[in-house]
Scaffold this motif. Sequence first.
Motif, PDB file in Angstrom:
ATOM      1  N   UNK A 239      -4.937   9.166  18.876  1.00  0.00           N
ATOM      2  CA  UNK A 239      -4.993   8.550  20.024  1.00  0.00           C
ATOM      3  C   UNK A 239      -4.050   8.814  20.935  1.00  0.00           C
ATOM      4  N   UNK A 240      -4.176   9.628  22.078  1.00  0.00           N
ATOM      5  CA  UNK A 240      -3.049  10.158  22.720  1.00  0.00           C
ATOM      6  C   UNK A 240      -3.023  10.012  24.287  1.00  0.00           C
ATOM      7  N   UNK A 241      -1.907   9.519  24.754  1.00  0.00           N
ATOM      8  CA  UNK A 241      -1.811   8.984  26.058  1.00  0.00           C
ATOM      9  C   UNK A 241      -2.293  10.328  27.258  1.00  0.00           C
ATOM     10  N   UNK A 242      -3.129  10.042  28.080  1.00  0.00           N
ATOM     11  CA  UNK A 242      -3.607  10.937  28.933  1.00  0.00           C
ATOM     12  C   UNK A 242      -3.427  10.721  30.358  1.00  0.00           C
ATOM     13  N   UNK A 243      -2.443   9.673  30.514  1.00  0.00           N
ATOM     14  CA  UNK A 243      -2.026   9.247  31.933  1.00  0.00           C
ATOM     15  C   UNK A 243      -3.149   8.300  32.556  1.00  0.00           C
ATOM     16  N   UNK A 244      -2.649   7.404  33.531  1.00  0.00           N
ATOM     17  CA  UNK A 244      -3.409   6.675  34.445  1.00  0.00           C
ATOM     18  C   UNK A 244      -4.161   5.850  33.703  1.00  0.00           C
ATOM     19  N   UNK A 245      -3.568   5.148  32.460  1.00  0.00           N
ATOM     20  CA  UNK A 245      -4.180   4.220  31.592  1.00  0.00           C
ATOM     21  C   UNK A 245      -5.267   4.765  30.787  1.00  0.00           C
ATOM     22  N   UNK A 246      -5.484   6.092  30.447  1.00  0.00           N
ATOM     23  CA  UNK A 246      -6.539   6.685  29.962  1.00  0.00           C
ATOM     24  C   UNK A 246      -5.757   7.188  28.501  1.00  0.00           C
ATOM     25  N   UNK A 247      -6.630   7.588  27.446  1.00  0.00           N
ATOM     26  CA  UNK A 247      -6.233   8.176  26.322  1.00  0.00           C
ATOM     27  C   UNK A 247      -7.238   9.354  25.819  1.00  0.00           C
ATOM     28  N   UNK A 248      -6.930  10.201  24.861  1.00  0.00           N
ATOM     29  CA  UNK A 248      -7.903  11.255  24.373  1.00  0.00           C
ATOM     30  C   UNK A 248      -7.917  10.912  23.035  1.00  0.00           C
ATOM     31  N   UNK A 249      -9.122  11.298  22.361  1.00  0.00           N
ATOM     32  CA  UNK A 249      -9.461  10.866  20.909  1.00  0.00           C
ATOM     33  C   UNK A 249      -9.522  12.203  20.328  1.00  0.00           C
ATOM     34  N   UNK A 250      -8.878  12.566  19.578  1.00  0.00           N
ATOM     35  CA  UNK A 250      -8.779  13.854  18.875  1.00  0.00           C
ATOM     36  C   UNK A 250      -9.175  13.674  17.310  1.00  0.00           C
ATOM     37  N   UNK A 251      -9.990  14.393  16.842  1.00  0.00           N
ATOM     38  CA  UNK A 251     -10.388  14.165  15.642  1.00  0.00           C
ATOM     39  C   UNK A 251      -9.259  15.023  14.620  1.00  0.00           C
ATOM     40  N   UNK A 252      -8.976  14.547  13.666  1.00  0.00           N
ATOM     41  CA  UNK A 252      -7.941  15.159  12.714  1.00  0.00           C
ATOM     42  C   UNK A 252      -8.322  16.282  11.904  1.00  0.00           C
ATOM     43  N   UNK A 253      -9.665  16.364  11.759  1.00  0.00           N
ATOM     44  CA  UNK A 253     -10.205  17.470  11.090  1.00  0.00           C
ATOM     45  C   UNK A 253     -10.356  18.798  11.917  1.00  0.00           C
ATOM     46  N   UNK A 254     -10.240  18.678  13.024  1.00  0.00           N
ATOM     47  CA  UNK A 254     -10.467  19.951  13.969  1.00  0.00           C
ATOM     48  C   UNK A 254      -9.718  20.122  15.089  1.00  0.00           C
TER      49      UNK A 254
END
Length: 491
Positions: free
Chosen positions: A269-284
């Motif tokens: 779970x990574x900060x994407x700014x303006x109170x949003x995040x990205x969800x990145x799968x560890x497998x790919x």
Amino acid sequence: MNKTLFSKSGLAFLVCMISWAAGLYFGHPSQAGAAVRCYTIGTSNVQVYSNTGLSKRYGAVYPSDEMTVSQVTDRYCKVTYPVARGRKTGYISRNKILTKTTGSSYRSRAKITTYRRANNKNAYGYIAKGDTVKVLGASGSYTQVKYPVSGGYKYAFIKTSDLNTYILPAAAAPSVIANGTYKIVSALNNNFVMDVNGASTADGANVQLYQDNGTNAQKFAITRQSDGSYMIQNVNSGKVLDCAGAGRINGTNIQQYTSNATAAQRWHITDAGNGTVTLTCRCNGLLADVSGGRSANGTNIQMYGANGSAAQKWKLVPVSASYTSTVTTTVRQRIVDYELSQLGIGDYRGNNNVPYNTWYYGRPVSTSGYAWCMAFQSYCANQMGVLNKAVPKTASCAAAVNWYKSRNQFQYAAYYGGSYTPKAGDLVFYYENGSFCHVGMVTAPSVNGYLQTVEGNVPCADGNYKVVQFTRNQKRTIRNRYVYGYGTPSY
């Protein structure tokens, strides 16, 4: 100009050569005229054919033969391989060499050992730092890749752990999210959230975008794992967000699935700014993405490479869950999942120097007398916020048994007159030579009478003691005299 160049035979030869070169360049994956060296995937002889239709038998490639590949299609590969008097060229089935013909390319961040096949016994070479690597398909805990060598390329396997660490894009500084229950709101439209289609509880049920309706099918328990990634678990079903088939290409689907502690179910779970995040799968290294950037009921949520769009940004909004009996099971499953995330962690040659003891004693220990099977259980309970509520803080199995007995939460096993059926989240205590000697956590209903558990401080073949999972017909049955009884926590 010499007109013989345009004779019928000469023209045919020229067309043939152009076609062959085009096959090299546009073959799948493209070879650009460079040879690819490789071994067969399996360990048995592979039939060679003299035609692309694979109908005219021509010989065999042995498992020890190194081949060169000059053309690849989705059906066959044109190969040259050693024979008694030199080398021979023919066609073999594509899946005898390649797991897949397409894949994504990445730049390696370290030197990585490669292997002939999906095991760690026959090293084949190495990928140099900075090499461009094409990721093909997975095979067990290994992944097939194509990488450059002098004069061409190789097809080989690498450990998937090396793929995740040194080749797939590293997640940008991950955010630290408090364990809790959230709705996952799309940055495209605050009225739309991540949702399990039809409130299904089935493995493989689709994850989609849907208008916020406040149901548990739209609520997710997010739990930080020991490696800094997160497990994202649907409150309604108890199943977790899963990258279908651990796929590594754009468009791979996101589904829900029973937790199995694989990288396909771990999310950065990574900060994407303006109170949003990205969800990145560890497998790919791909991101959770709203297909087509369309905010409408039923829009699919898929995996896709980072592009900075609002379709890949989410807001995590804390919510309260309706803790029905389904969610009580979910809480049990969460601690089971956390314990499974610890598999393989252990000490060196039984010296007891493990994170669980360091936490329990408040300092590192590295001598005998510090058995950590129960300390492991206490540590995991603490990580899940249920220490001294569901599991006591103790390193003593005997003390833990007495703790459960004092709360009327202990059930005797079959050998000692009990009739209780253990379930996921229960602790099983073992008894030998007049004392309590070991403990594990039940992960699932028994299979053929065998306990399904995860246990700490288990001796392994390499001489170290580790966290180990016992599945199916392994270790011990529920009627074994070694099985004393069960702590049945109230989660």
